[in-house]
Design an enzyme around this catalytic site. Structure first.
Site, PDB file in Angstrom:
ATOM      1  N   CYS A 149       4.762   9.594 -13.312  1.00 49.83           N
ATOM      2  CA  CYS A 149       5.424  10.666 -12.550  1.00 49.83           C
ATOM      3  C   CYS A 149       5.848  10.220 -11.156  1.00 49.83           C
ATOM      4  O   CYS A 149       6.839  10.728 -10.620  1.00 49.83           O
ATOM      5  CB  CYS A 149       4.526  11.894 -12.486  1.00 49.83           C
ATOM      6  SG  CYS A 149       2.843  11.560 -11.932  1.00 49.83           S
ATOM      7  N   HIS A 242       5.984  15.485  -6.142  1.00 48.52           N
ATOM      8  CA  HIS A 242       5.552  14.236  -5.514  1.00 48.52           C
ATOM      9  C   HIS A 242       6.567  13.854  -4.432  1.00 48.52           C
ATOM     10  O   HIS A 242       7.764  13.694  -4.716  1.00 48.52           O
ATOM     11  CB  HIS A 242       5.462  13.114  -6.542  1.00 48.52           C
ATOM     12  CG  HIS A 242       4.306  13.238  -7.484  1.00 48.52           C
ATOM     13  ND1 HIS A 242       3.341  14.198  -7.383  1.00 48.52           N
ATOM     14  CD2 HIS A 242       3.972  12.481  -8.582  1.00 48.52           C
ATOM     15  CE1 HIS A 242       2.456  14.049  -8.355  1.00 48.52           C
ATOM     16  NE2 HIS A 242       2.816  13.018  -9.087  1.00 48.52           N
TER      17      HIS A 242
END
Length: 350
Positions: A149, A242
């Site tokens: 990710c 993120h």
């Protein structure tokens, strides 16, 4: 819906499994037909088995479906996998051996020579590695993976720059959301008001996967990109998204406008052939001095775009910027779904 391809989900009750179900609801090409999870969930309805944590309701039809044992018998030919790496290492080859197309979010096989690690806008041609897999030759089964990710947002931002100007070095520091740790994830007393400067194996994955993703397929194997990369990964008290602070050294001198143009003009095959999950703009540039921010920008492009901002000169390398991406959509279930769409378009899924 007889024209849709039936698909199964391994690890259906976890956070990424839930995202698969959410994203597949009313998908034009695929339909959820089979769900599997751990033994304690087997035999229950999905609504009974899953601790649903998303901000949309469980699709009514899926909520009534029975959860199966995680075994190939009776499963559809196309499988989305959202498994822990240790479990994936055992289960995913069993499904491939049984003739299933396993499209996985797990890290277990990402770095294997004959397994494609793919972001469709960046290296969709690497799907050709599937043809080298022994199971593909025997019965049509195969494994295809999407990246970590944290790697996906970084690589989507780097790809236009590497393509246009060449990259010599990358430094990245990540601030990663707690949803990336799954549910229940990080204990509240460990993360609230805190930054945890360690995520097991994350820095190694980010460095290795970035070089494979930006590598070149030649003579049936991937030659990794040659630039140097150093990563530092941190867990922060953010729910989704993120954020990464990036510094890069390029192979030639460019202007700020050159970089912005490379980002904003970036299009690839998923956009050209209008894959259903592909964002119109893989990279969104925000010129605001304090963006991107997870709370404000994480769902841009339906959660499938990477948002970049704060582009400015770097006194150590050449340029520095911030990139944000949704870790459970673009960084997990959405990434695998887009891979599946490209696989279907390229004739790998029947």
């Amino acid at each position: 819906m007889p024209n849709k391809i039936p698909v199964g989900i391994l690890g259906a009750t976890g956070m990424v499994g839930q995202r698969f179900i959410q994203l597949l609801d009313n998908h034009p090409w695929f339909e959820v037909a089979w769900l599997a999870a751990s033994e304690r969930s087997s035999g229950l309805s999905y609504a009974e088995a899953a601790r649903w944590k998303l901000n949309t309701a469980i699709p009514e039809r899926v909520g009534k479906m029975r959860v199966h044992d995680a075994a190939p018998d009776g499963a559809p030919k196309v499988i989305f996998a959202a498994l822990d790496a240790v479990i994936a290492k055992e289960l995913e080859p069993k499904f491939a051996e049984a003739g299933h197309a396993v499209i996985t979010n797990s890290s277990a096989f990402r770095m294997h020579e004959d397994v494609p690690l793919v972001i469709p806008e960046v290296n969709g041609d690497h799907l050709k590695l599937i043809d080298k897999q022994a199971t593909r030759k025997r019965n049509g089964g195969f494994i295809a993976t999407n990246p970590n990710c944290s790697a996906i947002g970084l690589v989507i931002a780097l790809a236009p720059l590497h393509r246009e100007f060449g990259i010599e070095a990358v430094f990245v520091a990540t601030m990663q959301a707690v949803s990336g740790a799954g549910y229940p994830g990080v204990a509240s007393l460990d993360i609230l008001g805190n930054v945890v400067p360690f995520i097991a194996k994350e820095e190694e994955k980010l460095e290795a996967e970035t070089k494979k993703l930006l590598g070149i397929l030649e003579n049936g194997s991937v030659r990794d990109a040659s630039f140097k990369i150093s990563a530092q990964c941190n867990r922060v008290a953010v729910e989704d998204g993120h954020t990464e602070s990036v510094s890069i050294k390029l192979k030639r001198q460019v202007t700020r406008e050159d970089i912005v143009t490379a980002w904003t003009s970036f299009r690839a095959r998923p956009q050209e052939i209008s894959l259903p999950t592909a964002p119109e703009h893989p990279v969104l540039y925000d010129s605001s001095m304090d963006r991107p921010q997870p709370r404000l920008d994480v769902n841009r492009g339906g959660g499938m775009s990477a948002t970049v901002g704060r582009l400015r000169p770097c006194s150590l390398l050449d340029w520095k910027f911030t990139v944000l991406s949704h870790n459970t959509i673009r960084g997990a279930a959405g990434a695998a779904l887009l891979n599946a769409e490209l696989l279907k378009h390229e004739g790998y899924l029947c």
